[in-house]
Scaffold this motif. Structure first.
Motif, mmCIF file in Angstrom:
data_model
loop_
_atom_site.group_PDB
_atom_site.id
_atom_site.type_symbol
_atom_site.label_atom_id
_atom_site.label_comp_id
_atom_site.label_asym_id
_atom_site.label_seq_id
_atom_site.Cartn_x
_atom_site.Cartn_y
_atom_site.Cartn_z
ATOM 1 N N ARG B 65 34.703 45.902 43.415
ATOM 2 C CA ARG B 65 35.291 44.825 44.214
ATOM 3 C C ARG B 65 35.492 45.271 45.658
ATOM 4 O O ARG B 65 35.159 44.561 46.601
ATOM 5 C CB ARG B 65 36.638 44.383 43.642
ATOM 6 C CG ARG B 65 37.232 43.229 44.443
ATOM 7 C CD ARG B 65 38.710 43.016 44.186
ATOM 8 N NE ARG B 65 39.170 41.855 44.937
ATOM 9 C CZ ARG B 65 39.591 41.888 46.192
ATOM 10 N NH1 ARG B 65 39.597 43.020 46.879
ATOM 11 N NH2 ARG B 65 39.994 40.772 46.798
ATOM 12 N N MET B 69 33.770 44.095 49.241
ATOM 13 C CA MET B 69 34.554 43.745 50.432
ATOM 14 C C MET B 69 34.012 44.504 51.650
ATOM 15 O O MET B 69 33.856 43.948 52.742
ATOM 16 C CB MET B 69 36.026 44.109 50.174
ATOM 17 C CG MET B 69 36.963 43.880 51.322
ATOM 18 S SD MET B 69 37.187 42.138 51.710
ATOM 19 C CE MET B 69 38.589 41.746 50.625
ATOM 20 N N GLU B 143 37.429 33.441 41.750
ATOM 21 C CA GLU B 143 38.747 33.903 42.214
ATOM 22 C C GLU B 143 38.802 34.017 43.740
ATOM 23 O O GLU B 143 39.713 34.621 44.286
ATOM 24 C CB GLU B 143 39.072 35.255 41.569
ATOM 25 C CG GLU B 143 39.285 35.105 40.085
ATOM 26 C CD GLU B 143 39.409 36.432 39.362
ATOM 27 O OE1 GLU B 143 39.562 37.478 40.020
ATOM 28 O OE2 GLU B 143 39.358 36.406 38.120
ATOM 29 N N GLN B 144 37.787 33.464 44.421
ATOM 30 C CA GLN B 144 37.703 33.523 45.881
ATOM 31 C C GLN B 144 37.504 34.939 46.384
ATOM 32 O O GLN B 144 37.833 35.260 47.527
ATOM 33 C CB GLN B 144 38.962 32.908 46.552
ATOM 34 C CG GLN B 144 39.306 31.512 46.089
ATOM 35 C CD GLN B 144 38.172 30.534 46.358
ATOM 36 O OE1 GLN B 144 37.699 30.428 47.477
ATOM 37 N NE2 GLN B 144 37.692 29.865 45.328
ATOM 38 N N ASP B 145 37.003 35.822 45.522
ATOM 39 C CA ASP B 145 36.690 37.179 45.956
ATOM 40 C C ASP B 145 35.232 37.258 46.399
ATOM 41 O O ASP B 145 34.372 36.583 45.832
ATOM 42 C CB ASP B 145 36.939 38.172 44.807
ATOM 43 C CG ASP B 145 38.407 38.508 44.679
ATOM 44 O OD1 ASP B 145 39.160 38.247 45.653
ATOM 45 O OD2 ASP B 145 38.813 39.019 43.631
ATOM 46 N N ILE B 146 34.993 38.113 47.390
ATOM 47 C CA ILE B 146 33.633 38.299 47.888
ATOM 48 C C ILE B 146 32.834 39.117 46.879
ATOM 49 O O ILE B 146 33.301 40.153 46.414
ATOM 50 C CB ILE B 146 33.653 39.025 49.254
ATOM 51 C CG1 ILE B 146 34.408 38.181 50.287
ATOM 52 C CG2 ILE B 146 32.232 39.344 49.719
ATOM 53 C CD1 ILE B 146 34.705 38.927 51.572
#
Lengths: 402, 402
Positions: B65, B69, B143-146
């Motif tokens: 993760r 980012m 989850e709106q994660d890149i």
């Protein structure tokens, strides 16, 4: 949120790998005291400057939207790197961009204001026991575009988050030990101020002390955020900023010098109602912050209007003043980069007439000509010749026995 | 959308300021032909590698993760820089991150799959007459994660966008002129293929031709996207990839060599039902792509299972194979990095028995031992000693008169 601490680390504090590891240890130490921790970081070292330079090799007038897109990567690199360093120390952590942590801003690129913070995601992650690392200086507007907050952006992000999350305190880690009675690089006798009120530091900061951005202090004052300014390189306790400082106790907090200003004069402006409003609303419309304003009636029906702006807004401000001068048929526009603002700050300034008299006496003793004067509840400022600024600051510091 | 062209420029094509300006001109030229243009770009030059190295100076096992980012900033810098370069040429343009342009992916960090694309924002901006610059290789999960898309990510972004927007064509600009009958660095006689079918290029690409990632080709085939592979450094027409290539006409398309593979053997596996499924589902669960599989019955009730994987998945694959071997009581796990896969590709391969016989004859003439064989509708592949790979490729190219 009880037991929550917001920490902010500036670009110097995360300037290289070793420093990032050092910050990771500090963050983990706070977490291990049983605190919840939200950390705001700036871009590493000179990253932002380097990105700006790179953009200007392609264009002399890149749009602010694309500059925000470009510059916001600096903080995104920092949050990922710091999160990785904290994981390496065995702690649960998650990094969030301005967009992901819900920092909603105005649409004004490169100088956006924070409208509100949707804390849903942060609260969720905090409740999972995670340390949260947030990209300072950035947010997202109503069009889902990345914005940056301009000068003092990361400080502002940190204070806004502390306010929104009702944090116990907001610690601003920087490369100096705290707030001093004068700039210690210029006045070696300057002393650390252990506690100061919002209003006082606001005057000191906006007058060029460069420790903490006035936007952030103002926000802290409005939401009563307990602020601390500390060094990221040692364990000294720094300066605490809060409302309930005993204001009667200290007369003068400090002397400050701002050399980063310029003076603009519009000469022989016809004296009509609303004419000052016309000029200053044009300047405000271009987001140019005008500091001191003086208007002299030189002869019948004609005024000279003089004001100061930050050095990097000089060109824009002069352009607007020129347009104004042409429109209202003023004689001409002049500007002067060779000025500085010297101020004495403290709650006792206005209460005690002796302060002003001492201030002007010192300038007289030094044979320094006063070009403009302004006063507030807690400060007196003069615009003087920049060449005499540092010397005057040292003399003033002694004059007030600081 | 009629008249819409999607262009993709790889890292080398935007490797420095001059090259970005060059790409800007190409994009503007296409726009000035009256086309709508969506451009997908990779990170500049070695940016991604540099960021990976920086992360590994802090941790040997950063989470995926946080790596996503970190790495996604590379493309974000590229899109801003390219947008600024296009503005400088006087055109309306807007850059969009993977998140902003609605590329929704699975939750699997570092190897995300595109689930769907919400084209609302892109369509809106195209209708405003703007050129759109999109960060390849990245998207956003539920989850709106890149997330990043892994190998071939930018090619995949471009083809997926072309499919979602129903583009006229998708042009992949790279540092070679197109697809060749063999790698021209190894076989100087190799010829450019002006047109090829999805299936054929799929076999060539997945066999190591490195021009266009198989994920992207597969997607193009599924959505019937008209693909072109062209050089970003000249005006040559390159290779067109589409469905309705005359398949009868050409027997053999090319020879390919993949040196980036390794062979793993699990020896003396007890012969029980479902035992192969157990191993290969564990590997699939870890997102490891297994290529060739051979199972030899060596003696009663015991099998040797041999398979190949990409070199960079060797360690993970061996670990999983070891666990499997322990669990099912196999004798041991061996691996070999000294292998390569040589293939002949073309629609005529299976239709014409002569092709296979010629292929094996050539290997015999060169005294090269065949370790594994696999065939499909349009290719024959052999695993051989890596040291003999390049020589075998050249010989084969001649043998088939290419």
């Amino acid at each position: 949120m009880s037991g929550l601490i917001v920490q902010k680390y500036g670009g110097t504090s995360v300037g290289n790998i070793e420093r990032i590891k050092n910050v990771a240890k500090r963050v983990v130490n706070t977490k291990e005291l049983g605190k919840k921790v939200v950390v705001v970081v700036s871009a590493m070292g000179d990253t932002t400057d380097d990105l700006v330079k790179m953009a200007y090799t392609i264009s002399s007038k890149p749009t602010e939207r694309e500059m925000d897109m470009l510059l916001s990567t600096g903080e995104q690199v920092s949050i990922a790197m710091l999160a990785i360093a904290i994981q390496e120390l065995g702690h649960d952590v998650i990094s969030l961009t301005g967009s992901q942590c819900g920092i909603m801003t105005s649409n004004r690129h490169s100088k956006a204001r924070i409208d509100n913070i949707n804390t849903t995601r942060i609260s969720y992650e905090l409740n999972q026991g995670k340390i949260i690392i947030i990209a300072g200086f950035q947010g997202i507007n109503s069009e889902q575009d990345i914005t940056t907050l301009g000068r003092g952006g990361s400080d502002t992000s940190a204070v806004a988050l502390a306010a929104a999350l009702k944090a116990e305190k907001c610690q601003i880690f920087t490369d100096v030990d705290g707030v001093y009675t004068a700039d210690p690089r210029i006045v070696p006798d300057a002393k650390l101020i252990p506690a100061i009120s919002y209003d006082e530091i606001l005057e000191l900061a906006s007058l060029g002390a460069q420790i903490l951005h006035p936007r952030a202090v103002e926000l802290a004052g409005n939401y009563n955020v307990h602020l601390e300014v500390r060094s990221s390189f040692n364990e000294n306790s720094g300066t605490i900023i809060e409302e309930d400082i005993d204001m009667e106790k200290v007369l003068i907090r400090g002397i400050s010098l701002d050399e980063n200003i310029a003076k603009i004069s519009v000469l022989e402006v016809p004296d009509k109602p609303g004419i000052a409003f016309k000029l200053f609303s044009s300047l405000a419309g271009a987001d140019i912050h005008v500091d001191m304003i003086v208007q002299n009636v030189t002869r019948s029906a004609v005024n000279d209007m003089t004001f100061t702006v930050a050095m990097d807004e000089l060109q824009n401000a002069v352009n607007i003043a020129q347009e104004f001068a042409f429109e209202v048929d003023a004689q001409k526009v002049e500007y002067d980069k060779g000025v500085a603002k010297l101020s004495v700050v403290g709650t006792g300034v206005v209460a005690n007439a002796e302060v002003a008299s001492k201030f002007f006496e010192a300038l007289y003793e030094m044979e320094i000509n006063i070009q403009m004067i302004s006063t507030s509840e807690i400060k007196i400022s003069c615009i003087i010749d920049k060449e005499k600024g540092k010397e005057a600051m040292k003399y003033m510091h002694k004059k007030f026995d600081m």
